[in-house]
Design a protein around this motif. Sequence first.
Motif, PDB file in Angstrom:
ATOM      1  N   MET A   1      40.473  33.839  55.371  1.00 18.43           N
ATOM      2  CA  MET A   1      39.803  34.021  54.110  1.00 18.43           C
ATOM      3  C   MET A   1      38.316  33.782  54.324  1.00 18.43           C
ATOM      4  N   ASP A   2      37.510  34.688  53.850  1.00 20.27           N
ATOM      5  CA  ASP A   2      36.061  34.569  53.953  1.00 20.27           C
ATOM      6  C   ASP A   2      35.556  33.762  52.770  1.00 20.27           C
ATOM      7  N   LYS A   3      34.965  32.604  53.056  1.00 20.47           N
ATOM      8  CA  LYS A   3      34.443  31.758  51.985  1.00 20.47           C
ATOM      9  C   LYS A   3      32.937  31.947  51.917  1.00 20.47           C
ATOM     10  N   SER A   4      32.446  32.157  50.718  1.00 22.52           N
ATOM     11  CA  SER A   4      31.009  32.303  50.523  1.00 22.52           C
ATOM     12  C   SER A   4      30.631  31.748  49.154  1.00 22.52           C
ATOM     13  N   VAL A   5      29.362  31.479  48.993  1.00 19.05           N
ATOM     14  CA  VAL A   5      28.844  30.956  47.733  1.00 19.05           C
ATOM     15  C   VAL A   5      27.894  31.989  47.159  1.00 19.05           C
ATOM     16  N   LEU A   6      28.077  32.311  45.890  1.00 22.25           N
ATOM     17  CA  LEU A   6      27.192  33.239  45.202  1.00 22.25           C
ATOM     18  C   LEU A   6      26.554  32.517  44.021  1.00 22.25           C
ATOM     19  N   VAL A   7      25.297  32.810  43.761  1.00 27.02           N
ATOM     20  CA  VAL A   7      24.575  32.207  42.646  1.00 27.02           C
ATOM     21  C   VAL A   7      24.279  33.305  41.639  1.00 27.02           C
ATOM     22  N   PHE A   8      24.605  33.047  40.370  1.00 24.12           N
ATOM     23  CA  PHE A   8      24.392  34.021  39.302  1.00 24.12           C
ATOM     24  C   PHE A   8      23.431  33.435  38.279  1.00 24.12           C
ATOM     25  N   HIS A   9      22.727  34.314  37.597  1.00 24.64           N
ATOM     26  CA  HIS A   9      21.748  33.888  36.599  1.00 24.64           C
ATOM     27  C   HIS A   9      22.347  33.782  35.202  1.00 24.64           C
ATOM     28  N   SER A  10      23.565  34.290  35.027  1.00 17.84           N
ATOM     29  CA  SER A  10      24.207  34.201  33.719  1.00 17.84           C
ATOM     30  C   SER A  10      25.718  34.260  33.892  1.00 17.84           C
ATOM     31  N   PHE A  11      26.432  33.829  32.861  1.00 14.30           N
ATOM     32  CA  PHE A  11      27.886  33.908  32.883  1.00 14.30           C
ATOM     33  C   PHE A  11      28.353  35.357  32.883  1.00 14.30           C
ATOM     34  N   GLU A  12      27.629  36.218  32.186  1.00 11.71           N
ATOM     35  CA  GLU A  12      28.001  37.636  32.131  1.00 11.71           C
ATOM     36  C   GLU A  12      27.907  38.270  33.508  1.00 11.71           C
ATOM     37  N   GLU A  13      26.870  37.928  34.259  1.00  8.99           N
ATOM     38  CA  GLU A  13      26.708  38.456  35.613  1.00  8.99           C
ATOM     39  C   GLU A  13      27.850  37.973  36.516  1.00  8.99           C
ATOM     40  N   ALA A  14      28.235  36.717  36.364  1.00  9.76           N
ATOM     41  CA  ALA A  14      29.350  36.171  37.149  1.00  9.76           C
ATOM     42  C   ALA A  14      30.657  36.857  36.777  1.00  9.76           C
ATOM     43  N   GLU A  15      30.875  37.107  35.490  1.00 13.02           N
ATOM     44  CA  GLU A  15      32.089  37.808  35.048  1.00 13.02           C
ATOM     45  C   GLU A  15      32.150  39.221  35.628  1.00 13.02           C
ATOM     46  N   ARG A  16      31.029  39.926  35.612  1.00 13.65           N
ATOM     47  CA  ARG A  16      30.988  41.287  36.170  1.00 13.65           C
ATOM     48  C   ARG A  16      31.294  41.267  37.667  1.00 13.65           C
ATOM     49  N   ALA A  17      30.785  40.250  38.378  1.00 14.81           N
ATOM     50  CA  ALA A  17      31.052  40.134  39.816  1.00 14.81           C
ATOM     51  C   ALA A  17      32.533  39.857  40.059  1.00 14.81           C
ATOM     52  N   ASP A  18      33.146  38.995  39.237  1.00 11.81           N
ATOM     53  CA  ASP A  18      34.583  38.728  39.363  1.00 11.81           C
ATOM     54  C   ASP A  18      35.398  39.996  39.135  1.00 11.81           C
ATOM     55  N   GLU A  19      35.069  40.715  38.084  1.00  4.19           N
ATOM     56  CA  GLU A  19      35.785  41.956  37.778  1.00  4.19           C
ATOM     57  C   GLU A  19      35.647  42.964  38.908  1.00  4.19           C
ATOM     58  N   ALA A  20      34.447  43.090  39.468  1.00  4.00           N
ATOM     59  CA  ALA A  20      34.230  44.034  40.572  1.00  4.00           C
ATOM     60  C   ALA A  20      35.021  43.617  41.806  1.00  4.00           C
ATOM     61  N   TYR A  21      35.080  42.308  42.069  1.00  4.19           N
ATOM     62  CA  TYR A  21      35.833  41.821  43.227  1.00  4.19           C
ATOM     63  C   TYR A  21      37.317  42.158  43.095  1.00  4.19           C
ATOM     64  N   TYR A  22      37.908  41.811  41.959  1.00  2.00           N
ATOM     65  CA  TYR A  22      39.339  42.054  41.780  1.00  2.00           C
ATOM     66  C   TYR A  22      39.653  43.542  41.700  1.00  2.00           C
ATOM     67  N   ALA A  23      38.738  44.340  41.187  1.00  2.90           N
ATOM     68  CA  ALA A  23      38.942  45.788  41.148  1.00  2.90           C
ATOM     69  C   ALA A  23      38.898  46.383  42.544  1.00  2.90           C
ATOM     70  N   SER A  24      38.191  45.735  43.468  1.00  3.39           N
ATOM     71  CA  SER A  24      38.075  46.264  44.826  1.00  3.39           C
ATOM     72  C   SER A  24      39.292  45.939  45.693  1.00  3.39           C
ATOM     73  N   LEU A  25      40.152  45.023  45.241  1.00  5.56           N
ATOM     74  CA  LEU A  25      41.331  44.655  46.028  1.00  5.56           C
ATOM     75  C   LEU A  25      42.383  45.754  45.975  1.00  5.56           C
TER      76      LEU A  25
END
Length: 64
Positions: free
Chosen positions: A1-25
């Motif tokens: 498992m690749d572990k990494s840390v990402l920093v977001f400027h808003s909760f909405e940006e973090a939610e979009r990143a989560d959605e994009a990650y799970y959509a890419s699986l």
Amino acid sequence: MDKSVLVFHSFEEAERADEAYYASLTPQERVDLLLDLVASYRESMGEAAAGFERVCRVVELERC
């Protein structure tokens, strides 16, 4: 498992990143992730990870 840390400027940006990650699986990766979560939950509850118990019952129906 690749572990990494990402920093977001808003909760909405973090939610979009989560959605994009799970959509890419792939579907198989999603199932594997689900099974890992179920196994972790069962271990935390002290249950054996042997699998699901099979239950079968035959019930006779009344004829009208």
